[in-house]
Design a protein around this motif. Structure first.
Motif, PDB file in Angstrom:
ATOM      1  N   ALA A  27       0.808  -1.232   0.000  1.00 32.64           N
ATOM      2  CA  ALA A  27       0.000   0.000   0.000  1.00 32.64           C
ATOM      3  C   ALA A  27       0.838   1.278   0.000  1.00 32.64           C
ATOM      4  CB  ALA A  27      -0.978  -0.012   1.161  1.00 32.64           C
ATOM      5  N   THR A  51      -3.961   5.356  -0.299  1.00 32.41           N
ATOM      6  CA  THR A  51      -4.280   3.928  -0.398  1.00 32.41           C
ATOM      7  C   THR A  51      -4.724   3.394   0.957  1.00 32.41           C
ATOM      8  OG1 THR A  51      -1.993   3.271   0.085  1.00 32.41           O
ATOM      9  CG2 THR A  51      -2.583   3.524  -2.244  1.00 32.41           C
ATOM     10  N   GLU A  52      -5.383   2.231   0.940  1.00 40.32           N
ATOM     11  CA  GLU A  52      -5.713   1.496   2.160  1.00 40.32           C
ATOM     12  C   GLU A  52      -5.376   0.031   1.948  1.00 40.32           C
ATOM     13  OE1 GLU A  52      -9.487   3.803   4.302  1.00 40.32           O
ATOM     14  OE2 GLU A  52      -9.848   2.033   3.074  1.00 40.32           O
ATOM     15  N   ALA A  53      -4.822  -0.601   2.966  1.00 38.43           N
ATOM     16  CA  ALA A  53      -4.466  -2.012   2.892  1.00 38.43           C
ATOM     17  C   ALA A  53      -5.554  -2.879   3.510  1.00 38.43           C
ATOM     18  CB  ALA A  53      -3.139  -2.258   3.613  1.00 38.43           C
ATOM     19  N   ASN A  96      -9.406  -1.685  -6.570  1.00 36.52           N
ATOM     20  CA  ASN A  96      -8.414  -2.333  -5.724  1.00 36.52           C
ATOM     21  C   ASN A  96      -7.385  -3.048  -6.583  1.00 36.52           C
ATOM     22  OD1 ASN A  96      -9.816  -2.592  -2.690  1.00 36.52           O
ATOM     23  ND2 ASN A  96     -11.275  -2.511  -4.378  1.00 36.52           N
ATOM     24  N   VAL A 108      -5.230  -3.810  -2.104  1.00 33.54           N
ATOM     25  CA  VAL A 108      -4.990  -2.413  -1.764  1.00 33.54           C
ATOM     26  C   VAL A 108      -6.058  -1.566  -2.447  1.00 33.54           C
ATOM     27  CG1 VAL A 108      -3.399  -0.463  -1.907  1.00 33.54           C
ATOM     28  CG2 VAL A 108      -2.504  -2.785  -1.533  1.00 33.54           C
TER      29      VAL A 108
END
Length: 222
Positions: A27, A51-53, A96, A108
């Protein structure tokens, strides 16, 4: 991220090794990289700024928590580098990038992007209309960026690591040179003890970031 000497930013696809990493490692490395969308009106190039994991079967915020494999989540179990697009609230698409090994569901979420040139911004704005007048309104949020880039479920399951793909990732800036911060992910109270983990990463003070957290903390790449 390794790049040959004097190789310009934005040159070539991202090394395949990145897609083999767990989402939590991938990420922050995706920040500063270039997302390229081919449309009928021409290519749009932008850099990833948030971003986000979502990492593995143990993550209660993940669609694949507990190994849940459904028609929707099957894509998450594929090899890293696969595109995963889903719909929320019946109207907003979310993009994603699947990472890690096949069978290990990591992804991600791309939360915000910044157009690289005024021409890129103009084309994105033509798709967003009045909603894209300011940076955050243009592509500061997963649903907004998908509308600005015309990303929908027709891309679900395609590869993002192919030069022939209508949506691909190319090398951009060196992540270690960026001012990265981390904060909890957004709108996942159902994730319980995972809800407050600092698994959202973004570029400090970037105007395209969807939400700036007052409790953000610096993130240093190892």
């Amino acid at each position: 991220m390794n790049r040959k000497n004097n190789e310009p930013a934005g040159y070539g696809l991202i090394p395949p090794e990145l897609y083999q990493l767990p989402a939590l490692q991938a990420a922050p490395l995706l920040l500063g990289q270039h997302l390229v969308r081919r449309t009928e009106d021409g290519e749009i190039r932008c850099r990833i700024v948030e971003t986000e994991a979502y990492g593995g079967v143990e993550d209660k915020g993940s669609h694949a928590f507990g190994g849940r494999r459904t028609a929707r989540t099957d894509v998450m179990f594929r090899e890293g580098g696969t595109i995963y697009v889903y719909l929320i609230y019946g109207m907003y698409h979310c993009l994603n990038v699947v990472t890690a090994r096949e069978g290990d569901p990591h992804a991600v979420l791309i939360r915000a992007v910044e157009p690289l040139t005024p021409a890129d911004a103009a084309l994105m704005r033509s798709y967003r209309g009045n909603a894209g007048r300011n940076p955050a309104g243009l592509s500061g949020g997963p649903g907004k960026l998908c509308r600005a880039l015309r990303i929908d479920k027709s891309l679900n399951g395609l590869r993002i690591d192919s030069g022939d793909s209508p949506l691909r990732l190319e090398q951009g800036e060196r992540p270690e040179a960026l001012d990265i911060v981390q904060a909890p992910r957004i709108n996942i109270p159902y994730a319980k003890e995972y809800a407050g983990l600092p698994w959202r990463f973004y570029l400090r003070n970037n105007p395209y970031v969807s939400v700036k957290d007052k409790l953000e903390t610096p993130f240093i790449l190892n």
